[in-house]
Design a protein around this motif. Structure first.
Motif, short mmCIF file in Angstrom:
data_model
loop_
_atom_site.label_atom_id
_atom_site.label_comp_id
_atom_site.label_asym_id
_atom_site.label_seq_id
_atom_site.Cartn_x
_atom_site.Cartn_y
_atom_site.Cartn_z
N GLU A 179 -9.24 -5.27 -3.80
CA GLU A 179 -9.03 -3.98 -3.18
C GLU A 179 -7.65 -3.92 -2.49
O GLU A 179 -6.92 -2.94 -2.60
N MET A 180 -7.35 -5.02 -1.78
CA MET A 180 -6.05 -5.09 -1.12
C MET A 180 -4.94 -5.06 -2.15
O MET A 180 -3.90 -4.41 -1.97
N ARG A 181 -5.15 -5.80 -3.25
CA ARG A 181 -4.11 -5.87 -4.27
C ARG A 181 -3.85 -4.51 -4.89
O ARG A 181 -2.71 -4.17 -5.22
N ALA A 182 -4.91 -3.72 -5.03
CA ALA A 182 -4.73 -2.40 -5.63
C ALA A 182 -3.74 -1.58 -4.79
O ALA A 182 -2.85 -0.89 -5.32
N ILE A 183 -3.91 -1.67 -3.49
CA ILE A 183 -3.01 -0.91 -2.61
C ILE A 183 -1.59 -1.47 -2.68
O ILE A 183 -0.61 -0.75 -2.85
N SER A 184 -1.52 -2.80 -2.56
CA SER A 184 -0.21 -3.44 -2.57
C SER A 184 0.52 -3.16 -3.88
O SER A 184 1.73 -2.93 -3.88
N ASP A 185 -0.23 -3.18 -4.97
CA ASP A 185 0.40 -2.89 -6.27
C ASP A 185 0.99 -1.49 -6.29
O ASP A 185 2.10 -1.27 -6.80
N ALA A 186 0.25 -0.56 -5.71
CA ALA A 186 0.76 0.82 -5.69
C ALA A 186 2.05 0.90 -4.88
O ALA A 186 2.99 1.62 -5.25
#
Lengths: 716, 716
Positions: free
Chosen positions: B33-40
Motif C-alpha cells: 500500500e505504501m509502495r503504491a503511493i510512493s510509486d505515484a
C-alpha cells in the motif's frame, strides 16, 4: 524686485484662501441634527490636533537645541573655513529656520483643517439642493488647505531669504544654505503629522469596521457605532492634515534645494563670463517665481470648476486640473524666458522650459498610472475581485501581486524624467544637468496647490456623506453625496501617486544639494557616491532596510492602536444594550479620546527611527572615515526603496479597496457573498498600507534628505 | 598537485554519496500500500523533471548560441585587446562552460531527486520500528543531494580549470575569466528549476487545500483528495530540486568569483615582490581547496548524526551541524596556513582565517535569526497568532508587519560581515580587502553540503508523513513521522535564511569580479559605481524595481497554475461522488499532469524577465555611454533590494505557517476556531511567498551577477 513679486503673490494667495474660506463658511450649515454630528467631528479633530501639536512642539524644541549645539559646539573648528558666514550666524539661522519651518507647517495644517471640518457640513447641506454647490463647497474648502500650504511654504522660504539678506552681509548665494533648517522643520512636523494622522485614521477605521460591521452587523457610518465619529475625524487628520504637511514639506524642501543648485550653477556661469550682464539672483530665485506662477494657476483652476447636475463630478475636477496644468506650463515658459537667460547660451531658457514641461507631464503620467492600478475599470482591480471568489487568501495573494507589479511603470517614468531633464539641462548650459532635473521637479510641483485642493476634497465629501447618513437624510441626497464621496476616493488615491512621484524627483535634487553642501563645508568637491566600496554598499543596504523596518513599525502601530478601539466599542455594546437598539446614544468622545492617545503614543517609535537612523549611520560611518559618502548612499538607496515600497503600499491598498467596491456593485455575487467577505478582508489589510505606512514613506524619503542637509556638518 | 587534491576530494565525495544512496535504497521499502503511493510520487516527480529539463534544455541552447555570437561577432574588434586569449577560444570556452554548468546542475538535481523520492518510503517504513533509523534514512537520503550538488559544482569548476590549463597555453590566472559561463549555466538552470518547482509545489498545495480542506472539509494528505499526490510531488521538485539548484549555483558562482579575485590579488602581490617564493596558483585555487575541506566536514557531520528514540530530532541534526561547522573552521585555518602565505605579510594567513570564521559565524547568526522570526516559541509568531483572534485581516496585517521587520537584523549582520571581513583582508595584505569578503563567503558556504542535506530532509520526511497518513498506519507511527515532519519544516526555513545570507555575501564578491572583468576587457581600471550620476541612479532604481516586478510575476504564476488545479479537483469531486465517500480512487495522475503543464508554462515569463532585463538595461545605457557602470548599479541595488524582499517573503511565509500551527496546538481556541480559520488564510497567503517568490529571488540575485559576468563584453 523678484523677491517682492514672490512675497506679494504668496500674500495674495493667502488672501484668496481667506476669501474662499469666508465664502464656504457663509454657506448654510444644515439642520440641528447635522450640526450635532459636525460639532462632534470638529471637537474631536481639534482636540487631536491640539495634543498632537503639543507633542510635536516638545520634540521640536529638543531637536532644535540639538541642531544649535551641533552647529555651534560639536563641529570642530576648521582654520580653512571657506564660508564667509560666521559660525554663530549659521547656527542661529539654521536653528531659527528649523523652528520657523515647523511653525509654518503647523499653521498651514491648522488652517486647512479648521476649514475642512467646517466645509463638510456645508457640503452636506448644499447637497440637499445642488450637486454643483456641494462640489464647490468641498473643492473650495479643500483649496483653502491647498493654497495655505503652498503659499505658506513659499512665504516662509522667500521671507527667510529676504530677512537674512536684509539683516546680514552674507553673500546672497550663500543664503539658501543658511535656511536649510526650514525644510527640515517642515519635514519634521510632516513626519509626525502624517504618522499620527495616519495611525489615527486607520485605527479608528479598522476598530469601527471590525466590531461594527463584522461583529455587530451594522452598516458603515451608522450612528449606533461608538467609533463612528472617531472614524470621521480620522479622515480629516489623516488625509487633510497629513497630506497637507507632506506637500508643504515637498514644496519647502524643493524650493531650498533648487535654490542651492541654482546658485551653484549661476555662480559657475558668472565666473565663466565675468563681463556679461547676468543676474545670479534671478536664477537662484527662479524656483520661487515659478512656484508663485503655479499658485496663480491653481487659483484660477479652482475657481473655474463648475459641474452640471447630471455630470460625473470627476470630469469637472479634471477640467480644473487641465486648466491649472496649462496655465502652470505657460507660467513656466514665461519664467524661464524672463530669468534663465544665460550669456552665450541663447537656447538655454527653452531647454529649461522643456524640462519643466517634462515635470508637468510626469505628474500627469503618475495620475493615469495610479488610476490604472486602482480603478475597477481596469485589469488589476478586476483580477483581485475575481480572485475573491475563492476566499480571502487568494484575494490577498492577488492583491499583493498587483501591489508589487504597480512599481514597474512609475520606475520607468521617473527614470525617463530624470535622464531627459538632466540631458536638457546639460545641453542648455554646461554643468546645468542637475538644475534641469530641479526644473522638472518644479514643473511637477507646479500644480501642487490644485492637487492638494482635490485631495482635501476627499475627507470633506467623505464627512459630508457620513453626516447625511447619520442624520438620516432621504435616499436621493445620500446618492448625491455617495457620488461625491466616490470621486473623493479617486482624488485621494491620485494625490498619493502624485506625492510619491514628486518625492522621487525632489529627492534627486535634494541629494545633489546635500553633496554641494558637503563640498561647501569641506572646501573639496564631493561628487561621487561609490557603492562599489564595501562601506558605502553596506550603508546603501541599511538605507533600503530602514524603509522595511519603518513600514513595519507604522503598520504595527495601527494594529496596536486599533486593539484599544475594538475593546472600547465592545465594552460599550455589552454594557448598554440600548446602543445597538438605537435607544441610547453611544459615548463617541471616549472613542475619540482613546484613538487620540493611542495614535500619539504609537507615532513616536517610527518617528524616532526615521530621524535617528540617518544620524546614527552618519556618525558610525564617520568613524570609518566615510561619513558623508555613506550618508549619501544611505539616502539614495533608501529613497529608491522608499519610492517602490510606497507605491506598493499605496496602490495595493487602493486596489483592494476598489476590488471590494467592484464586488459591492453586484459582481461575483455582490454584497454579502463570500467574495464580498473576502473583499472586505483585502480592504482592511490595505487600510494601514495605503493610509498610514505608504504616505508616511513619502514623508520619510524627504525627511532623510532634509535631516542630512541640516546635519551635514556632523558627518564630515 | 593542488588541483589534483580538489578533484580527488570531489570524486571521493561523489563516491560517498553513492554509498549513502545504496545504504538508503537497501532499506525496507514498506508495504504494498505504501509502495503504491510512493510509486505515484516517483512517477509524477520524474515526469515533471523530464519535461522541465526538456524546456530548460531548449532555452539553454538558444542562450548558449547567443553567448557564442556575442563573444564571436557582436563585440567590436579592439586593436589594443590586452588579453592573451584569442577571441575564438574565449567564445568557445565561455559557451562550452555555460553548457557544462547547465548540465552539471541538471545531473546534480536529477540524482538528488532520484534518491529523495525513494528515501521517503524508506523513512516511512523505518519509522515503524525506530525513530533513529527514520531520521538517518531521511538525512542520508538528503545528504546524497547535498554532496552531489557541492561536489559536482567543485568538480565542474576544477575540471574546467584543469582542462583549459591542459589544452591551451592561456596564462593560468586568466582561466577563471574563461569559465565564467559555468556559473551562468548553473544560474540559468537554477532559475528555472526553482521557479518551475516553486510554482509546481504551491499551485498543488493551494489547489489541494482550497478545495480539499476548505470546501470539502477533508484533512490534509487525505487519499480522497485528487491533488494529494501532486502536493507530495511538489515538495520534492520545489524544496529538493529547487534549493539544490540554488546552492549549486551559489557554490559554482562563488568558486569562480573568488578565483578571479584571488588571481587579481596574487598577481598584484607577485608584481610587488618579484623575487619572493610565492604561489599565485595556490591563492587562486584556495577557494576550491577550502570547499573540498568543507565537503569532508559535511560528510563527517552527516555520518555522526544519531538520535535517541525519545530525543527531539532537531537536537541530533544540530549536533551534526556543529560538528560540520567546527571541522570546516579547522579546515579553513589549515587551508589559509597552507596557501595564503603572502611574502612580507606573515600575519596575512590568520587574518584570512578569521575572515573565514566570520563567514561561518554569519551562517550561524542567520540560522538563529530565522528561528526567531519563524518559530512559535518567540514573539513574532505569537503576535500573529494573537492577531488571528480578530480575523484574517488582522492576521495578515500582523504577519506583514513581521515580514517587514525581519529584514532589520540580517541587514546589520550582513553589513557587519562585509565590513569586518573587508577590513581583515585589507589589514592582511594591501589590496586584499575584497579577497577578505570572498573568504568570508567561502566560510559561509563551507557547510553548504550539510545544510542542503538538512534541507532535503524536509521533503523526505514530509513525504514520509504523507505516505504514513495515506496508507492509514497506526496513530503512534504517525506521531513519529509528524515529529520528523515538524523538524523538516524548521530545517527548510533555516536553509532559506542560509541561502539568502550566502547570496548576499556572494553577490558582493561577484560584482567585484564583474568590475575586474570589465577592467580586463577595457584595459582600464573600473572601480567606481557612482550613483550620484543620474543615469546610474536610474539604473539602480530599475534594479530595485526588477525585484518587485519579478516577485509579482512569480506570485501570480502560482495563482494562475492553482486555478486549474482547483477546477480539476472540483470536477472530480462533482463527477464521481464515490471519491469523497472513499469508494472510488481519484485520478491523481491528471492533477499531476495539470500542475506540470501549468508550472512549466508559468515559469517562462518571470524567467525571461530575469534574464532579459539586465541585458536590456546594459544595452540601453550603453547608448548613453555608461553601460558597464549602469549594469553594476543595477546589479548592486537589485541585489540589496532582492535580499530584503526575499527575507520578507521567506520569513513572513514561515511565520504565518507556524502561527497556524501554534493555534492548532490549542492556543486561541485551537483547530476549528475562528482564529484557526484566520491562521489558515495567513498560511495560504504565505505559501507562494516562502516557497515560490522568495527562493526564486535568491536565484535571481545570483543570476543577475552571473549573467552580467558572462555578457560583460556587451556593455562596453
Amino acid at each position: 524686485m523678484i523677491i517682492g513679486l514672490v512675497l506679494t503673490v504668496s500674500v495674495l494667495a493667502l488672501l484668496v484662501a481667506i476669501a474662499l474660506a469666508r465664502w464656504v463658511l457663509a454657506m448654510d450649515n444644515g439642520t440641528a441634527e447635522m450640526r450635532a454630528i459636525s460639532d462632534a467631528i470638529q471637537e474631536g479633530a481639534q482636540a487631536f490636533l491640539k495634543r498632537q501639536y503639543r507633542t510635536i512642539s516638545l520634540l521640536s524644541v529638543v531637536v532644535g537645541l540639538v541642531i544649535f549645539l551641533i552647529y555651534e559646539i560639536v563641529r570642530a573648528p576648521s582654520p580653512n573655513d571657506p564660508h564667509e558666514v560666521s559660525r554663530l550666524w549659521l547656527a542661529l539661522s539654521t536653528t531659527a529656520s528649523f523652528f520657523f519651518g515647523a511653525l509654518c507647517s503647523g499653521i498651514a495644517g491648522y488652517v486647512g483643517m479648521f476649514v475642512s471640518i467646517r466645509a463638510n457640513i456645508r457640503a452636506a447641506s448644499a447637497a440637499r439642493s445642488s450637486l454643483n454647490r456641494a462640489l464647490q463647497a468641498a473643492l473650495r474648502g479643500g483649496a483653502v488647505s491647498g493654497l495655505f500650504v503652498v503659499a505658506m511654504s513659499l512665504l516662509g522660504v522667500g521671507g527667510l531669504y529676504f530677512l537674512v539678506n536684509t539683516i546680514t552681509t552674507v553673500p546672497v548665494t550663500k543664503i539658501p544654505l543658511m535656511i536649510v533648517g526650514y525644510g527640515f522643520g517642515a519635514s519634521f512636523v510632516a513626519l509626525f503629522a502624517q504618522l499620527g494622522g495616519g495611525i489615527y485614521t486607520k485605527a479608528a477605521d479598522v476598530g469601527a469596521d471590525l466590531v461594527g460591521k463584522v461583529e455587530a452587523g451594522i452598516p458603515e457610518d451608522d450612528p449606533r457605532n461608538p467609533a463612528v465619529i472617531a472614524d470621521l475625524v480620522g479622515d480629516n487628520v489623516g488625509d487633510c492634515a497629513g497630506r497637507g504637511a507632506d506637500l508643504f514639506e515637498s514644496t519647502a524642501a524643493e524650493n531650498i534645494g533648487a535654490m542651492i543648485l541654482g546658485s551653484v550653477l549661476a555662480l559657475r556661469v558668472q565666473q565663466a563670463n565675468p563681463a556679461a550682464a547676468f543676474s545670479v539672483v534671478g536664477v537662484m530665485l527662479f524656483p520661487l517665481v515659478v512656484r508663485a506662477f503655479g499658485l496663480i494657476a491653481s487659483i484660477v483652476g479652482v475657481l473655474v470648476v463648475k459641474a452640471r447636475e447630471d455630470e460625473d463630478p470627476m470630469h469637472a475636477l479634471n477640467r480644473g486640473y487641465w486648466v491649472t496644468a496649462l496655465l502652470a506650463a505657460l507660467g513656466f515658459v514665461g519664467g524661464t524666458y524672463w530669468l534663465l537667460q544665460f550669456p552665450g547660451h541663447p537656447d538655454a531658457w527653452w531647454h529649461f522650459a522643456m524640462a519643466g514641461v517634462i515635470g508637468i507631464a510626469t505628474s500627469i503620467a503618475f495620475v493615469y498610472i495610479t488610476q490604472y492600478y486602482t480603478e475597477y475599470r481596469y485589469r488589476p482591480v478586476k483580477a483581485i475581485a475575481a480572485a475573491s471568489v475563492t476566499g480571502p487568501a487568494t484575494n490577498i495573494i492577488s492583491g499583493f501581486a498587483v501591489a508589487l507589479e504597480c512599481t514597474a511603470l512609475p520606475a520607468f517614468v521617473i527614470g525617463l524624467a530624470i535622464i531627459s531633464s538632466y540631458d536638457l539641462g546639460r545641453s542648455a548650459v554646461p554643468g546645468g544637468g542637475l538644475f534641469g532635473t530641479a526644473v522638472a521637479t518644479m514643473g511637477m510641483l507646479g500644480t501642487a496647490a490644485y492637487i492638494l485642493a482635490m485631495d482635501t476634497f476627499g475627507p470633506i465629501t467623505d464627512n459630508a456623506g457620513g453626516i447625511i447618513e447619520m442624520s438620516k437624510q432621504p435616499e436621493e441626497i445620500r446618492r448625491k453625496t455617495d457620488r461625491l464621496d466616490a470621486v473623493g476616493n479617486t482624488t485621494k488615491a491620485l494625490t498619493k501617486g502624485y506625492a510619491v512621484g514628486s518625492a522621487a524627483l525632489a529627492a534627486f535634487l535634494l541629494f545633489s544639494a546635500y553633496m554641494d553642501e558637503i563640498g561647501f563645508y569641506t572646501n573639496r568637491s564631493f561628487t561621487t557616491v561609490d557603492i562599489a566600496k564595501p562601506e558605502i554598499f553596506v550603508a546603501a543596504l541599511l538605507g533600503a532596510m530602514l524603509i522595511f523596518w519603518f513600514s513595519s513599525l507604522a503598520i504595527n502601530a495601527v494594529q496596536k492602536a486599533a486593539v484599544n478601539v475594538i475593546k472600547e466599542v465592545r465594552r460599550q455594546f455589552s454594557e448598554d444594550a440600548g446602543i445597538l437598539a438605537g435607544t441610547s446614544r453611544p459615548n463617541y468622545a471616549r472613542c475619540v479620546d482613546i484613538v487620540t492617545v493611542g495614535a500619539l503614543k504609537e507615532m513616536v517609535a517610527p518617528g524616532l527611527l526615521a530621524v535617528g537612523m540617518p544620524i546614527t549611520v552618519g556618525l558610525v560611518f564617520r568613524l570609518l572615515g566615510v561619513g558623508a559618502e555613506a550618508v549619501a548612499a544611505f539616502l539614495m538607496v533608501g529613497t529608491i526603496t522608499g519610492i517602490l515600497v510606497a507605491l506598493m503600499l499605496n496602490n495595493g491598498g487602493g486596489a483592494w479597496d476598489n476590488a471590494k467596491k467592484f464586488i459591492e456593485m453586484g459582481e461575483y455575487g455582490g454584497k454579502g457573498s463570500l467574495a464580498h467577505k473576502a473583499g472586505v478582508v483585502g480592504d482592511t489589510v490595505g487600510d494601514p498600507f495605503k493610509d498610514t505606512a505608504g504616505p508616511s514613506l513619502h514623508v520619510l524619503i524627504k525627511l532623510l534628505s532634509t535631516v542630512t542637509l541640516v546635519l551635514a556638518p556632523l558627518f564630515i
